[in-house]
Motif scaffolding. Sequence first.
Motif, mmCIF file in Angstrom:
data_model
loop_
_atom_site.group_PDB
_atom_site.id
_atom_site.type_symbol
_atom_site.label_atom_id
_atom_site.label_comp_id
_atom_site.label_asym_id
_atom_site.label_seq_id
_atom_site.Cartn_x
_atom_site.Cartn_y
_atom_site.Cartn_z
ATOM 1 N N ALA A 151 0.704 -1.143 0.129
ATOM 2 C CA ALA A 151 -0.045 0.075 0.071
ATOM 3 C C ALA A 151 0.772 1.281 -0.043
ATOM 4 C CB ALA A 151 -0.924 0.171 1.138
ATOM 5 N N TYR A 152 2.063 1.372 0.710
ATOM 6 C CA TYR A 152 2.668 2.500 0.726
ATOM 7 C C TYR A 152 3.640 2.387 -0.556
ATOM 8 C CZ TYR A 152 6.904 5.335 1.545
ATOM 9 O OH TYR A 152 7.838 6.490 1.544
ATOM 10 N N ASP A 153 3.943 1.425 -1.334
ATOM 11 C CA ASP A 153 4.684 1.573 -2.525
ATOM 12 C C ASP A 153 3.904 1.886 -3.856
ATOM 13 O OD1 ASP A 153 7.099 1.100 -1.389
ATOM 14 O OD2 ASP A 153 6.984 -1.154 -1.443
ATOM 15 N N ASP A 154 2.481 1.586 -3.717
ATOM 16 C CA ASP A 154 1.663 1.803 -4.857
ATOM 17 C C ASP A 154 1.737 3.395 -5.233
ATOM 18 O OD1 ASP A 154 0.831 -0.669 -4.897
ATOM 19 O OD2 ASP A 154 -1.165 -0.379 -4.026
ATOM 20 N N PRO A 212 -0.359 11.854 6.420
ATOM 21 C CA PRO A 212 -0.341 10.315 6.221
ATOM 22 C C PRO A 212 -0.854 9.873 4.846
ATOM 23 C CG PRO A 212 -1.443 10.950 8.163
ATOM 24 C CD PRO A 212 -0.929 12.326 7.437
ATOM 25 N N VAL A 213 -0.335 8.538 4.439
ATOM 26 C CA VAL A 213 -0.535 8.389 2.913
ATOM 27 C C VAL A 213 -1.915 8.060 2.673
ATOM 28 C CG1 VAL A 213 -0.030 6.311 1.329
ATOM 29 C CG2 VAL A 213 1.946 7.517 2.752
ATOM 30 N N ALA A 214 -2.556 7.228 3.787
ATOM 31 C CA ALA A 214 -3.917 6.848 3.639
ATOM 32 C C ALA A 214 -5.054 8.154 3.227
ATOM 33 C CB ALA A 214 -4.394 6.099 4.944
ATOM 34 N N GLU A 215 -4.470 9.090 4.103
ATOM 35 C CA GLU A 215 -5.303 10.310 3.865
ATOM 36 C C GLU A 215 -5.148 11.296 2.891
ATOM 37 O OE1 GLU A 215 -5.862 11.224 9.031
ATOM 38 O OE2 GLU A 215 -4.544 12.712 7.634
ATOM 39 N N SER A 216 -3.814 11.070 2.471
ATOM 40 C CA SER A 216 -3.238 11.717 0.908
ATOM 41 C C SER A 216 -4.026 11.050 -0.044
ATOM 42 C CB SER A 216 -1.799 11.692 0.859
ATOM 43 O OG SER A 216 -1.148 12.255 2.032
ATOM 44 N N THR A 219 4.517 8.076 -6.179
ATOM 45 C CA THR A 219 4.519 7.297 -5.165
ATOM 46 C C THR A 219 4.652 8.005 -3.921
ATOM 47 O OG1 THR A 219 6.969 6.790 -4.982
ATOM 48 C CG2 THR A 219 5.648 5.211 -6.430
ATOM 49 N N PRO A 220 4.230 7.486 -2.718
ATOM 50 C CA PRO A 220 4.464 8.226 -1.528
ATOM 51 C C PRO A 220 5.883 8.676 -1.325
ATOM 52 C CG PRO A 220 2.988 6.449 -1.100
ATOM 53 C CD PRO A 220 3.337 6.375 -2.607
#
Length: 440
Positions: free
Chosen positions: A15-18, A367-371, A400-401
Amino acid sequence: MSDRDSDSDRDRDRAYDDPYLIVSSDCHAGLPTEQYRPYLDSRFHRAFDEFLGQRDARREEATRLGIRNEAFAARWFHDHEEGLRGGWDTGQRLKELDGDGVAAEVVFPDADAVDSQTAAPFGVGLGLSGDQDPELGMAGARAHNRWLAEFVSERPERHCGVALLPVTGEPDEVVAEIHRAKASGLGALMIPSMWVDKAPYHDRRYDPVWAAAAATRMPVVTHSGAAPRHEYGDHLGIYVSEVTWWPARPLWFLLWSGVFERHPGLRFGIAEAGCWWLPNQLWFMDRLYLGAHGGKKLSPFAELKRPPSEYLDRQVFICATNTKRRELAQRYEIGVDNILWGSDFPHPEGTWPATRQWLRDTFHDIPVAESRRMLGLAAAEVFGFDTGKLAPIARRIGPTPADLGQPADQAAVEASWARSRETGRHWLTGSDFPVLGVAP
């Protein structure tokens, strides 16, 4: 470590790398104005020729008032000549979107925000206003809507076209245009932010319009641009100070008059007006509804069945073009899912053509999820994009993040925002007013 823990770690890493699936909630397109002629009913051609003949005078007046900077305009068009063709050329546009990492976009009118050379006929683009000639206003809107439907049809998975809707006209005609625009492939409706001398938006004459928008699942949006410029003289600072207030104003007209209560399927958005003003406005409206001392002398708000913030979360969104870090710091009061980022392509006040760097500068500690929600997923839901069709595009072009400078250790990032997140809307949670976690 168990196999389940290992799988969970791999899912989190994946999920982070996507790459991000980015949807710009505010972009612009429009033909060079004279090219709208084939899309305009022939009986309006003479009036259209007269409108075209007044362009030089309008540009000279804009320069005199300081709205147009001659030196900036010359430099802007010289430096971005190729990319600006993306305002009406699909191939060039996709190249520019790919370069920005934008998988899909919501398309408003008027590609040229410097010289107005792509203005919709009779000034019904970003200048759409309630006091325009009803017949010419609808004719110009239909011409733009016809062209835009053709334009977005070339890659419909990547574009949601916003139909112009002169809503202050005859309701039957307005409703008919909603259904025609929907049938042509357009996906949202832009109404005037100013009704001027026409009925305000609390008037029940508009109920058939709101009902049709809800039935067709076409969000209704206002956009900054129109303002009472005749009042400002040559004081440009006055215009700039309040131009974002006018598109926001319909929000409380629709809210307090019960439009959102009567039409729960209606989605309403405000574009290119920022969202910095919303936390205090929401705090104020909630307190009024919930019985603040200053509101006790007023009649009961019979049209509402719930606090304003609940209608906001259910039906309202903000196309927060060029979202500022101060606004991101207020996202738990505004609502993360209520903030829809936009690039404003191809306007000079937007992030194009440096969107990737802008995203890094702005979102590096979010945060990535919120982004993911604010940069695309929330907009995809509001405007009906098919994320399955967009996923391969996002994998090809999306940053990517890591590209945004967001660390892989998301636990630490989440922890840094814990207090603000738990506080949320402090007037509802009873928490102390939070200290903003991001510098202006």
